[in-house]
Design an enzyme around this catalytic site. Structure first.
Site, PDB file in Angstrom:
ATOM      1  N   SER A   1       0.829  -1.220   0.000  1.00  0.00           N
ATOM      2  CA  SER A   1       0.000   0.000   0.000  1.00  0.00           C
ATOM      3  C   SER A   1       0.859   1.265   0.000  1.00  0.00           C
ATOM      4  CB  SER A   1      -0.969   0.008   1.183  1.00  0.00           C
ATOM      5  OG  SER A   1      -0.294  -0.212   2.397  1.00  0.00           O
TER       6      SER A   1
ATOM      7  N   HIS B   1      -1.856  -8.845   1.987  1.00  0.00           N
ATOM      8  CA  HIS B   1      -1.556  -7.582   2.679  1.00  0.00           C
ATOM      9  C   HIS B   1      -2.715  -7.299   3.651  1.00  0.00           C
ATOM     10  CE1 HIS B   1       0.231  -3.776   3.432  1.00  0.00           C
ATOM     11  NE2 HIS B   1      -0.194  -3.089   2.375  1.00  0.00           N
TER      12      HIS B   1
ATOM     13  N   HIS C   1       5.780 -12.644   7.578  1.00  0.00           N
ATOM     14  CA  HIS C   1       5.979 -11.245   7.154  1.00  0.00           C
ATOM     15  C   HIS C   1       7.153 -11.164   6.194  1.00  0.00           C
ATOM     16  CE1 HIS C   1       6.479  -6.882   7.324  1.00  0.00           C
ATOM     17  NE2 HIS C   1       5.202  -6.874   7.668  1.00  0.00           N
TER      18      HIS C   1
ATOM     19  N   ARG D   1       3.068  -4.496  16.707  1.00  0.00           N
ATOM     20  CA  ARG D   1       1.671  -4.056  16.542  1.00  0.00           C
ATOM     21  C   ARG D   1       0.722  -5.147  17.050  1.00  0.00           C
ATOM     22  NH1 ARG D   1       1.789  -2.861  10.249  1.00  0.00           N
ATOM     23  NH2 ARG D   1       2.701  -4.940  10.386  1.00  0.00           N
TER      24      ARG D   1
ATOM     25  N   ASP E   1      -2.194  -8.293  11.586  1.00  0.00           N
ATOM     26  CA  ASP E   1      -3.542  -8.731  11.206  1.00  0.00           C
ATOM     27  C   ASP E   1      -4.044  -9.917  12.022  1.00  0.00           C
ATOM     28  OD1 ASP E   1      -3.743  -6.790   9.175  1.00  0.00           O
ATOM     29  OD2 ASP E   1      -2.501  -8.022   7.878  1.00  0.00           O
TER      30      ASP E   1
END
Ligand code: CMX
Length: 435
Positions: A242, A272, A318, A327, A373
């Site tokens: 992105s 993604h 990843h 995160r 995610d």
């Protein structure tokens, strides 16, 4: 206090000078070698981009302008009575490299609220989308259509001096950021509620307004979650799909609207941002298949069944990270504080214990640990936002605040059209023969 635009105008000449000097002194030094394998594997590890806001370390995770997520949680201004950082503060930090004062953050909230109104054609466009059209496609469509509001495109058409590019890019970026929550809320309310969207409250922060327009602001814990969520999903250096897509399209001097839409289209891919939707679906399916309070063995078997079906375990692995994503940890800590007994959170925790072992044994992924995610959907569903195919839209709202600061710097620093070199396989054969 000084406005963001004024501060930026002060900083830009120094930074232009900085880059100029760096290039004059070291411009022809070699910083990276490229193997043929890297060319065939998504350019992994090839250095070729500039991204000012953040740098990702494979072991430690992301640092925003040198600051870790826990540091940002500490130093960035909060809402009155709140504990989580406001995304307004991180946006300021990404753009300027400076931590804003509380007043500067309040002023930024007010400025975004003042710019939030959507032109009527955007609302009509969203309303006309079939309910079967994925929320991310609707989101991207609406952001593309905001091209109608681009001051950059209008000014370019008239003819502007290159030196002024950043000013129009800044204006468009501020308008975009201000308007994406209204777009996101309209999509949500149309698809899953009564189609009505609450008005922006001009004295409230960005995350409160998004929560309120979605219909969830009565729960102040959800508002806090959104503040954290929007902060940590913003930026993850320049090479992710992105961020890179936004930068790439912007390099053709397409407007910030068209550039962000490109980034959102990339975020909508399952490898993604769409992974957060896939994670919740995968967890729900696991629960349906193997039931509640299950043993490690059954979870491990379920993980194997996904892998043996030739599918990826969503939320794990990843391209850069080789440890648990900070995160993920920030969200885990939020869950431990606000929803420690939630069965879905417990399942996520169990998977966290087991999946790295299974993925390591499977032996393919270079990183068997969870990414951002793997956790976000479980937090959202706890507060009643259960429509998982909507989740990536929230990721997209946040991502806008991370990729647009770089777009502003791209124009301020006069970044070139991006145009790497490609060869055919036949040509590569000839090239490697000579080596
Ligand atoms: N489950 C199963 N296999 C995986 C895997 C996972 N979670 N992660 C990687 N692999 C596989 C790859 O598919 C690849 O297989 P092939 O050799 O057959 O092509 C192999 O392991 C090596 O991949 P890698 O070098 O470790 O990973 P990449 O840099 O190519 O890809 C990513 C990274 C994120 C696309 C990958 O780990 C993945 O597909 N994860 C699941 C989807 C996901 O969670 N995406 C979200 C990432 C965060 C974000 O951008 O939002």
């Amino acid at each position: 206090p000084q406005t963001l635009k004024d501060r930026l105008a002060e900083l830009i000449p120094g930074e232009q000078e900085n880059v100029k000097n760096l290039r004059t002194e070291h411009g022809n030094k070699k910083i990276c070698e490229v193997t043929l394998d890297q060319v065939y594997t998504g350019m992994r590890g090839i250095i070729g981009l500039v991204w000012e806001g953040s740098v990702l370390d494979s072991e430690e995770g992301i640092r925003f302008r040198g600051k870790t997520i826990p540091e940002c949680q500490q130093i960035l201004p909060k809402a009155p009575g709140g504990q989580e950082p406001l995304p307004e503060g991180l946006f300021w930090l990404l753009l300027t490299g400076e931590v804003p004062s509380e007043q500067q953050v309040r002023d930024l909230s007010a400025e975004w609220a003042a710019r939030a109104e959507l032109p009527s054609y955007i609302g009509e466009l969203i309303d006309r989308c079939p309910s079967t059209l994925h929320p991310m496609a609707q989101f991207s469509l609406a952001v593309t259509a905001l091209e109608g509001e681009s001051t950059f495109s209008k000014a370019y058409e008239k003819g502007i001096n290159k030196k002024e590019y950043w000013i129009y890019t800044f204006e468009d970026s501020m308008n975009l950021i201000a308007k994406v929550p209204g777009i996101a809320a309209r999509i949500y309310r149309n698809l899953f509620r009564d189609g009505k969207v609450a008005d922006i409250q001009k004295d409230k922060d960005y995350s409160f307004n998004l929560a309120n327009m979605l219909g969830f602001a009565e729960n102040k814990d959800f508002v806090e979650l959104l503040r954290l969520y929007l902060t940590i999903h913003m930026d993850h250096e320049g090479g992710n799909v992105s961020a890179h897509a936004t930068h790439l399209i912007g390099s053709a001097l397409s407007s910030p609207m068209l550039s962000l839409a490109a980034g959102l289209n990339g975020l909508a891919g399952p490898l993604h941002g769409l992974a957060n939707q896939e994670v919740l679906r995968w967890l729900v399916k696991m629960k349906e298949t193997i039931g509640d309070n299950v043993s490690e063995k059954r979870i491990s078997d379920y993980l194997w069944s996904t892998l043996k079906a030739g599918q990826v375990v969503p939320g794990y692995g990843h391209a850069v990270l080789r440890k648990t994503d900070p995160r993920y940890m920030a969200q885990r800590e939020f869950a431990l504080k606000y929803l420690p007994e939630d069965p879905m959170f417990k399942l996520v925790s169990q998977v966290y214990k087991i999946a790295p072992r299974v993925l390591a044994e499977h032996g393919k992924t270079k990183n068997p640990y969870p990414n951002v995610d793997a956790h976000s959907g479980v937090l959202l569903q706890y507060y009643g936002l259960t429509e998982s195919n909507y989740y990536t839209v929230l990721f997209g709202v946040s991502r806008a605040l991370g990729v647009l600061p770089q777009l502003i710097w791209d124009r301020a620093l006069g970044m070139s059209l991006e145009r790497p070199k490609s060869f055919s396989t036949e040509m590569y054969k000839k090239i490697v023969k000579k080596l």
